[in-house]
Design an enzyme around this catalytic site. Structure first.
Site, short mmCIF file in Angstrom:
data_model
loop_
_atom_site.label_atom_id
_atom_site.label_comp_id
_atom_site.label_asym_id
_atom_site.label_seq_id
_atom_site.Cartn_x
_atom_site.Cartn_y
_atom_site.Cartn_z
N ASP A 9 29.90 46.45 46.36
CA ASP A 9 29.04 46.41 45.19
C ASP A 9 29.90 45.98 44.01
O ASP A 9 30.71 46.76 43.50
CB ASP A 9 28.44 47.80 44.95
N SER A 23 25.88 28.79 35.34
CA SER A 23 24.48 28.35 35.24
C SER A 23 24.36 27.44 34.03
O SER A 23 25.15 27.55 33.08
CB SER A 23 23.55 29.55 35.07
N TYR A 28 20.62 37.81 30.64
CA TYR A 28 21.13 36.89 31.66
C TYR A 28 21.90 35.73 31.01
O TYR A 28 23.01 35.39 31.43
CB TYR A 28 19.99 36.35 32.52
N LYS A 60 26.00 34.55 31.38
CA LYS A 60 26.45 33.23 31.84
C LYS A 60 27.26 32.51 30.77
O LYS A 60 28.21 31.77 31.09
CB LYS A 60 25.25 32.40 32.29
#
Length: 514
Positions: A324, A407, A428, A432
């Protein structure tokens, strides 16, 4: 490259350096080349000894700072060859001077730089596009940009690059504008890419008076060869038609190395987020190339299942391990096992990433845990994994590679899909952007450590058909993102990883797939 045999390519700035290398490689691959330069005779000298089986090279005198010269050139191309399939805007120049100089001679020099590097590129591209439209085949526009098109370094001794950086920033923006215009035109047959080299050993620095005639740039700093840039162009052309890498940055490091995957056989790779999607494809492709791969995921049983088709087949072996990456203790325990089992690591692919459809300014307190998980998986975990992998890479006497799957949202803030009502990507994008910056920080730290054996790259995909959008509730559980928007396949990203692994150690890539 077979799909380009017999097609027509136009290359500007083709008489020397990168342009001459591109002409040679295109002709060697059976492409008909219209090579443009002010000195057509120099091109003719370059190509006179090409073997008969090479594609034909047409040397044409063209001054791309002159619109009429461009028009005349493309009129000739249309009459003689009919259409254009590939355009490489390579012509470029610079001059050592300051903008705020009292010397009036620089007025013409600055105009020449702008007209060559930017205005001429625009005119050439437009006229090439008009001929590309006539072809029923796929086409490609490649703009030779520069790392100077992405930032402006500060020099204590004074800034002597004047308008050059401005022209290259303009090329960066114009490449993206062209991509968006092609989308608006619903033209899926023409791709456009920007290729941004660092220092390349050409006559740019001597003709621009940055260096005296008797000094080479590679005597002062690490430098790429023109063939390195041409090789990247060949790679871009070989990609499937539905894959458009819109930006590739190529920088030199200190050592030359093999151009084949054989150099990695028997080495050890670690891939996070390896159970499905991009991670699973990367694990399988690396193993098929003889690499022993440790696939990390919360659900290692999924890795064990697909590993059955690889293990025992004469390839590298896949090892599934539960980890994890949002837990530092789990990371430490994992890398202790890796050290005991393998001793060192040669490749790390930080692929693990999650998202959740919600907003930051949400009254529902459940999102607190969502945001913590996203940040710890996408950013904090990447940092911890990278540091522990680096400690094992240091033990290796061989070259190593760190690849961060970033991304396009690490470069600008956008909705994942155009039909979003409001911004629901929350933290998010921030994670990135953090990955993009951290990749560059790692590169600079390796420079400070004088470590020329570990390379670090960031790959920034656009939309990829994986379960990311379903798991994050961006689309329904039975939906597919490609039903909503054009999407890459996971194998496309894995193919880019393989190319990064196969290319010369003297090249540092920062790829952007969108």
């Amino acid at each position: 490259m077979d799909k380009w045999i017999g097609k027509v390519a136009v290359v500007t700035g083709a008489s020397a350096g990168i342009g001459a290398e591109i002409v040679k490689d295109f002709a060697k691959n059976g492409i008909t080349v219209v090579a443009l330069a002010r000195r057509a005779s120099k091109i003719e000298d370059n190509v006179k000894d090409f073997p008969a089986e090479y594609g034909k090279v047409h040397a044409r005198s063209c001054d791309i700072t002159n619109l009429q010269s461009i028009k005349d050139t493309f009129d000739w191309i249309e009459q003689q060859l009919g259409s254009v399939n590939i355009l490489v805007n390579n012509a470029g120049m610079g001059r050592k001077a300051t903008i705020l100089t009292e010397n009036s001679e620089v007025d013409k020099q600055f105009a020449d730089i702008i007209n060559t590097n930017f205005t001429g590129l625009v005119h050439v591209t437009r006229h090439a596009y008009l001929l590309m439209k006539k072809s029923d085949d796929y086409s490609m526009i490649i703009n030779i940009n520069s790392v100077a098109g992405h930032n402006v370094p500060f020099f204590k001794e004074g800034q002597l690059s004047n308008v050059y950086h401005g022209t290259k920033h303009a090329v960066t923006a114009t490449t993206e504008i062209l991509r968006q215009e092609l989308i608006a035109l619903k033209n899926d047959k023409i791709r456009v890419s920007s290729l941004s080299p660092g220092i390349v050993q050409t006559d740019f620095f001597t003709t621009g008076k940055y260096l005296p005639e008797n000094l080479r740039m590679k005597d002062l700093a690490p430098a790429l060869d023109p063939s390195d840039i041409s090789n990247v162009i060949l790679y871009l052309l070989q990609l499937p038609y539905h894959v458009n890498i819109t930006e590739v940055t190529v920088r030199p490091v200190l050592e030359a190395f093999s151009l084949i995957m054989d150099k990695w056989q028997g080495k050890t790779a670690v891939v996070t987020g390896a159970s499905v999607g991009i991670g699973a494809e990367i694990v399988k492709d690396l193993a098929r190339n003889g690499i022993n791969v440790v696939g990390l995921a919360r659900r290692p049983e999924i890795i064990e299942e697909y590993a059955k088709e690889i293990n025992g087949s004469g390839y590298g072996k896949i090892y599934a391990y539960k980890c994890d990456v949002s837990s530092l203790d789990s990371i430490k325990e994992t890398f202790k096992w890796i050290e005991d089992k393998f001793g060192v690591i040669n490749i790390l692919v930080n692929n693990a990433g999650i998202g959740k459809k919600t907003t930051i300014l949400n009254d529902n307190h459940e999102v607190d845990n969502h945001f913590t998980d996203i940040i710890n998986t996408n950013f904090t975990g990447l940092v911890h994994v990278t540091r522990h992998a680096y400690l094992l890479m240091k033990k290796s006497e061989d070259f190593c590679k760190i690849i961060n799957i970033c991304s396009i949202t690490g470069h600008n803030v956008m909705s994942f899909m155009n039909n979003f009502e409001g911004q629901e990507a929350n933290v998010y994008h921030g994670t990135k952007h953090a990955v993009k910056a951290t990749t560059e920080i790692l590169r600079q730290e390796l420079i400070a450590l004088k470590n020329d054996k570990i390379r670090v790259s960031s790959i920034s995909p656009g939309i990829v058909e994986t379960d990311f959008f379903r798991a994050g509730n961006f689309i329904s559980e039975d939906g597919q993102i490609k039903d909503v928007s054009p999407a890459l396949n996971s194998s496309d990203i894995s193919n880019v990883i393989l190319v990064f692994a196969t290319n010369s150690i003297s090249c540092q890539y920062y790829g952007s797939d969108h």
